[in-house]
Design an enzyme around this catalytic site. Structure first.
Site, PDB file in Angstrom:
ATOM      1  N   HIS A  65       0.840  -1.206   0.000  1.00 20.55           N
ATOM      2  CA  HIS A  65       0.000   0.000   0.000  1.00 20.55           C
ATOM      3  C   HIS A  65       0.867   1.244   0.000  1.00 20.55           C
ATOM      4  O   HIS A  65       1.985   1.235   0.512  1.00 20.55           O
ATOM      5  CB  HIS A  65      -0.960   0.022   1.200  1.00 20.55           C
ATOM      6  CG  HIS A  65      -0.288  -0.136   2.522  1.00 20.55           C
ATOM      7  ND1 HIS A  65       0.092  -1.366   3.022  1.00 20.55           N
ATOM      8  CD2 HIS A  65       0.080   0.775   3.449  1.00 20.55           C
ATOM      9  CE1 HIS A  65       0.669  -1.208   4.202  1.00 20.55           C
ATOM     10  NE2 HIS A  65       0.680   0.092   4.482  1.00 20.55           N
TER      11      HIS A  65
ATOM     12  N   HIS B 235       0.743   5.337   1.133  1.00 22.54           N
ATOM     13  CA  HIS B 235       0.081   6.345   1.954  1.00 22.54           C
ATOM     14  C   HIS B 235       0.047   7.653   1.161  1.00 22.54           C
ATOM     15  O   HIS B 235       1.094   8.101   0.671  1.00 22.54           O
ATOM     16  CB  HIS B 235       0.869   6.615   3.238  1.00 22.54           C
ATOM     17  CG  HIS B 235       0.972   5.434   4.160  1.00 22.54           C
ATOM     18  ND1 HIS B 235       0.241   5.329   5.321  1.00 22.54           N
ATOM     19  CD2 HIS B 235       1.738   4.316   4.094  1.00 22.54           C
ATOM     20  CE1 HIS B 235       0.551   4.193   5.930  1.00 22.54           C
ATOM     21  NE2 HIS B 235       1.464   3.557   5.214  1.00 22.54           N
TER      22      HIS B 235
HETATM   23  P1  AMP Z   1       2.270   0.364   7.350  1.00 25.57           P
HETATM   24  O1  AMP Z   1       2.161  -1.121   7.048  1.00 25.57           O
HETATM   25  O2  AMP Z   1       3.508   0.677   8.161  1.00 25.57           O
HETATM   26  O3  AMP Z   1       2.146   1.230   6.138  1.00 25.57           O
HETATM   27  O4  AMP Z   1       1.090   0.745   8.354  1.00 25.57           O
HETATM   28  C1  AMP Z   1      -0.225   0.273   8.157  1.00 25.57           C
HETATM   29  C2  AMP Z   1      -1.174   1.436   8.099  1.00 25.57           C
HETATM   30  O5  AMP Z   1      -2.481   0.896   8.034  1.00 25.57           O
HETATM   31  C3  AMP Z   1      -1.148   2.355   9.329  1.00 25.57           C
HETATM   32  O6  AMP Z   1      -1.070   3.699   8.877  1.00 25.57           O
HETATM   33  C4  AMP Z   1      -2.462   2.053  10.040  1.00 25.57           C
HETATM   34  O7  AMP Z   1      -2.983   3.185  10.695  1.00 25.57           O
HETATM   35  C5  AMP Z   1      -3.343   1.595   8.905  1.00 25.57           C
HETATM   36  N1  AMP Z   1      -4.406   0.654   9.259  1.00 25.57           N
HETATM   37  C6  AMP Z   1      -4.311  -0.449  10.045  1.00 25.57           C
HETATM   38  N2  AMP Z   1      -5.482  -1.107  10.090  1.00 25.57           N
HETATM   39  C7  AMP Z   1      -6.332  -0.408   9.303  1.00 25.57           C
HETATM   40  C8  AMP Z   1      -7.704  -0.583   8.914  1.00 25.57           C
HETATM   41  N3  AMP Z   1      -8.434  -1.596   9.360  1.00 25.57           N
HETATM   42  N4  AMP Z   1      -8.250   0.327   8.073  1.00 25.57           N
HETATM   43  C9  AMP Z   1      -7.528   1.373   7.622  1.00 25.57           C
HETATM   44  N5  AMP Z   1      -6.246   1.591   7.938  1.00 25.57           N
HETATM   45  C10 AMP Z   1      -5.652   0.709   8.767  1.00 25.57           C
END
Ligand code: AMP
Length: 144
Positions: A105, A107
């Protein structure tokens, strides 16, 4: 160390399968984009490929090429919908690289002059606040 295999139990795989809810801003054949529930900035969006990749290290280059065009489209819509001064794009790979959820993903973070990013996975935002930003961004994408 080889990149570990994709784990279908990750939370984004469950969202993609419709097993868990999300505040969806955009969907097409390649991509699903939704609000980050612990936003580092107001209007923080996550952009995922529908195809299975753990992160950028094991992603199909063709899918990555398609995905980055969606990241751009969503970044433009976020900037316009929220009258942001700029956009920061972040993407983490493997635990040592800061990755927490193991489905690729990007951001998309709207930025305003003088406003710092909040901590990564800090505070859970209220659903109604997320939905407000979601509606504005989705409307900008529909109008694009
Ligand atoms: P990263 O893998 O380091 O990019 O972090 C995962 C991102 O997903 C973080 O910014 C979390 O706040 C976000 N996140 C985790 N669970 C959910 C969810 N159920 N829906 C939306 N965002 C999420």
């Amino acid at each position: 160390m080889p990149t570990p295999a994709y784990d279908e139990t990750n939370i984004f795989a469950k969202i993609l399968r419709g097993e868990l809810p999300c505040h969806k801003v955009y969907e097409d054949d390649v991509t699903l984009a939704f609000m980050d529930i612990m936003p580092r900035a107001d209007g923080h969006v996550l952009v995922l490929p529908k195809s299975l990749a753990r992160n950028i290290l094991d992603a199909d280059p063709g899918i990555l090429g398609l995905l980055i065009t969606r990241v751009q489209k969503i970044a433009v819509a976020v900037k316009s919908a929220l009258a942001a001064d700029g956009i920061t794009i972040l993407q983490y790979n493997e635990p040592a690289g800061g990755q927490i959820v193991f489905h690729l993903h990007f951001h998309v973070l709207p930025r305003w002059k003088g406003v710092q990013l909040r901590p990564h996975t800090g505070v859970l935002e209220k659903p109604e606040v997320l939905e407000g930003f979601c509606q504005k961004i989705a409307a900008a994408l529909k109008a694009a």
